[in-house]
Design a protein around this motif. Structure first.
Motif, PDB file in Angstrom:
ATOM      1  N   UNK A   1     -41.185 -50.444  18.530  1.00  0.00           N
ATOM      2  CA  UNK A   1     -40.058 -49.625  18.983  1.00  0.00           C
ATOM      3  C   UNK A   1     -39.975 -48.322  18.217  1.00  0.00           C
ATOM      4  N   UNK A   2     -40.336 -48.339  16.937  1.00  0.00           N
ATOM      5  CA  UNK A   2     -40.306 -47.092  16.174  1.00  0.00           C
ATOM      6  C   UNK A   2     -41.409 -46.138  16.604  1.00  0.00           C
ATOM      7  N   UNK A   3     -42.348 -46.633  17.404  1.00  0.00           N
ATOM      8  CA  UNK A   3     -43.405 -45.753  17.933  1.00  0.00           C
ATOM      9  C   UNK A   3     -43.238 -45.510  19.425  1.00  0.00           C
ATOM     10  N   UNK A   4     -42.045 -45.849  19.970  1.00  0.00           N
ATOM     11  CA  UNK A   4     -41.743 -45.423  21.327  1.00  0.00           C
ATOM     12  C   UNK A   4     -41.595 -46.496  22.383  1.00  0.00           C
ATOM     13  N   UNK A   5     -41.773 -47.777  22.031  1.00  0.00           N
ATOM     14  CA  UNK A   5     -41.621 -48.827  23.029  1.00  0.00           C
ATOM     15  C   UNK A   5     -40.190 -48.850  23.551  1.00  0.00           C
ATOM     16  N   UNK A   6     -40.041 -48.850  24.866  1.00  0.00           N
ATOM     17  CA  UNK A   6     -38.732 -48.901  25.491  1.00  0.00           C
ATOM     18  C   UNK A   6     -38.059 -50.241  25.175  1.00  0.00           C
ATOM     19  N   UNK A   7     -36.739 -50.200  24.935  1.00  0.00           N
ATOM     20  CA  UNK A   7     -36.003 -51.398  24.542  1.00  0.00           C
ATOM     21  C   UNK A   7     -36.107 -52.496  25.603  1.00  0.00           C
ATOM     22  N   UNK A   8     -35.975 -52.130  26.868  1.00  0.00           N
ATOM     23  CA  UNK A   8     -36.039 -53.141  27.917  1.00  0.00           C
ATOM     24  C   UNK A   8     -37.462 -53.688  28.084  1.00  0.00           C
ATOM     25  N   UNK A   9     -38.464 -52.844  27.853  1.00  0.00           N
ATOM     26  CA  UNK A   9     -39.837 -53.353  27.862  1.00  0.00           C
ATOM     27  C   UNK A   9     -40.020 -54.367  26.741  1.00  0.00           C
ATOM     28  N   UNK A  10     -39.392 -54.122  25.599  1.00  0.00           N
ATOM     29  CA  UNK A  10     -39.465 -55.085  24.496  1.00  0.00           C
ATOM     30  C   UNK A  10     -38.856 -56.420  24.911  1.00  0.00           C
ATOM     31  N   UNK A  11     -37.691 -56.382  25.546  1.00  0.00           N
ATOM     32  CA  UNK A  11     -37.042 -57.623  25.984  1.00  0.00           C
ATOM     33  C   UNK A  11     -37.906 -58.361  27.009  1.00  0.00           C
ATOM     34  N   UNK A  12     -38.531 -57.599  27.901  1.00  0.00           N
ATOM     35  CA  UNK A  12     -39.410 -58.226  28.895  1.00  0.00           C
ATOM     36  C   UNK A  12     -40.611 -58.889  28.235  1.00  0.00           C
ATOM     37  N   UNK A  13     -41.177 -58.225  27.218  1.00  0.00           N
ATOM     38  CA  UNK A  13     -42.306 -58.804  26.492  1.00  0.00           C
ATOM     39  C   UNK A  13     -41.885 -60.058  25.740  1.00  0.00           C
ATOM     40  N   UNK A  14     -40.717 -60.025  25.123  1.00  0.00           N
ATOM     41  CA  UNK A  14     -40.228 -61.200  24.418  1.00  0.00           C
ATOM     42  C   UNK A  14     -40.093 -62.388  25.367  1.00  0.00           C
ATOM     43  N   UNK A  15     -39.502 -62.131  26.524  1.00  0.00           N
ATOM     44  CA  UNK A  15     -39.262 -63.220  27.469  1.00  0.00           C
ATOM     45  C   UNK A  15     -40.562 -63.719  28.092  1.00  0.00           C
ATOM     46  N   UNK A  16     -41.374 -62.802  28.590  1.00  0.00           N
ATOM     47  CA  UNK A  16     -42.547 -63.204  29.353  1.00  0.00           C
ATOM     48  C   UNK A  16     -43.692 -63.706  28.473  1.00  0.00           C
ATOM     49  N   UNK A  17     -43.883 -63.061  27.307  1.00  0.00           N
ATOM     50  CA  UNK A  17     -45.024 -63.422  26.452  1.00  0.00           C
ATOM     51  C   UNK A  17     -44.633 -64.381  25.335  1.00  0.00           C
ATOM     52  N   UNK A  18     -43.610 -64.034  24.555  1.00  0.00           N
ATOM     53  CA  UNK A  18     -43.243 -64.877  23.420  1.00  0.00           C
ATOM     54  C   UNK A  18     -42.606 -66.188  23.866  1.00  0.00           C
ATOM     55  N   UNK A  19     -41.776 -66.129  24.915  1.00  0.00           N
ATOM     56  CA  UNK A  19     -41.075 -67.338  25.348  1.00  0.00           C
ATOM     57  C   UNK A  19     -41.806 -68.083  26.458  1.00  0.00           C
TER      58      UNK A  19
END
Length: 377
Positions: A42-60
């Protein structure tokens, strides 16, 4: 000094080469690379909602990291194009940057140069270039000849560029490359400084597109970049800032090129071979960056040191480090601080922070920008 918050419980471990993990031609589900903590992304530009999508789809949910990142990048890029067609240039710029950010972390774990990696890397490069056109003023794409190849980057200037504008040469490390440093560059722009954001030898498009390999005396390449700055004629005092392995490269330049007025080492090293203490896989990774065999890399490591150079750093010097950095030791950068004869030097150690101040990037990145502004303006 504030202590870094425990944002994530992610073990630092050897980076797995996704490509080499194939079994009988079948690619297993690829997980988030350990080094790509979300605070870093995120400090290098990742969109917040893209982060949430990655957490849900990949991590979870266990979906494939590379595939999901590419899908999200494609969506952001297409949305940017649609908004640009409507004349919504600010929105388009944001989503082109967002696309570049998620493409970047998607290909990160692909250490071997595969068709998949190059496809995603080209998408990242193209998205960043589209965003750069919409920046105000537009960024200037830079190609600086060095030896038998070009070094690639971007010249970014403030909207109302002052006379003899101070400028920062921004250098990435061994994995993040120039696109990851756009947010840090923006911190400089916000303070009225220009930025030359570059992929030097062994980095990004200079490496992947132009076969520009890392070399021991990398500071010679940086002097060519400084030549470019001086020949432009618009700029005043010059600073240099590098993160991770870039935090080892930039003091080499500060020691040997006296046109540099200020140097920032972010999570750097005195002897970068120490990365192999915790992450042995980086021996092979650096061999790839240098374009040599693993055996030849053993000889190069012996020459990669600040011994005899740290004692020549007499410009203003800032060293930033996390006391939980698993990559480069605090002892190493303290040695740089001790050996430097600079009369204006400072070392900032963030308790609880990891590599490149991971977990407290918001404070450390602003600190570096303020410090450079005070020395260069």
């Amino acid at each position: 000094m504030a202590k870094a918050m425990a944002v994530e419980d992610v073990n630092y471990s050897e980076e797995q080469d996704f490509a080499s993990s194939n079994l009988n031609g079948v690619i297993p589900v690829r997980k988030r690379p350990p080094a790509q903590l979300y605070s870093r992304s995120m400090s290098s530009g990742l969109d917040f909602l893209d982060m949430l999508r990655l957490q849900k789809r990949c991590d979870q949910n266990g979906e494939d990291w590379v595939n999901v990142c590419e899908e999200l990048g494609d969506h952001d890029s297409e949305y940017a194009k649609e908004e640009l067609a409507k004349g919504h240039t600010v929105t388009a710029r944001y989503f082109f940057f967002a696309a570049a950010a998620v493409y970047r972390i998607g290909q990160y774990g692909l250490q071997t140069i595969t068709d998949e990696k190059m496809r995603i890397y080209h998408k990242m490069d193209d998205s960043f270039a589209e965003a750069a056109k919409l920046y105000e003023p537009a960024m200037k794409q830079v190609k600086i000849p060095y030896k038998d190849y070009d070094m690639e980057g971007w010249l970014i200037v403030p909207k109302d560029i002052p006379e003899k504008c101070p400028i920062v040469l921004m250098i990435p490390g061994a994995t993040g490359f120039k696109e990851e440093y756009m947010q840090q560059s923006q911190n400089m722009i916000d303070r009225g400084m220009a930025v030359l954001l570059m992929d030097g030898p062994g980095q990004g498009t200079t490496l992947y597109f132009n076969n520009g390999y890392l070399e021991v005396e990398v500071e010679k390449a940086y002097s060519k970049m400084i030549d470019y700055i001086v020949e432009d004629g618009r700029f005043g005092k010059i600073g240099i800032c590098g993160g991770s392995t870039g935090g080892y490269y930039v003091p080499r330049a500060a020691a040997t090129d006296k046109r540099i007025h200020a140097c920032v080492m972010n999570a750097g090293s005195y002897y970068p071979k120490e990365i192999c203490n915790n992450f042995p896989a980086y021996h092979h990774k650096f061999a790839l960056l240098c374009g040599v065999s693993d055996d030849e890399m053993n000889e190069l490591w012996k020459k990669m040191t600040l011994e005899g150079l740290a004692c020549q750093i007499d410009c203003s010097l800032l060293i930033v480090h996390g006391d939980q950095d698993p990559t480069f030791s605090l002892e190493g950068v303290k040695r740089v601080y001790t050996e430097s004869p600079s009369k204006d030097k400072e070392i900032v150690v963030y308790p609880g922070a990891g590599h490149c101040s991971c977990g407290i990037e918001n404070e450390s990145y602003q600190k570096m920008a303020d410090w450079l502004s005070e020395r260069l303006k």
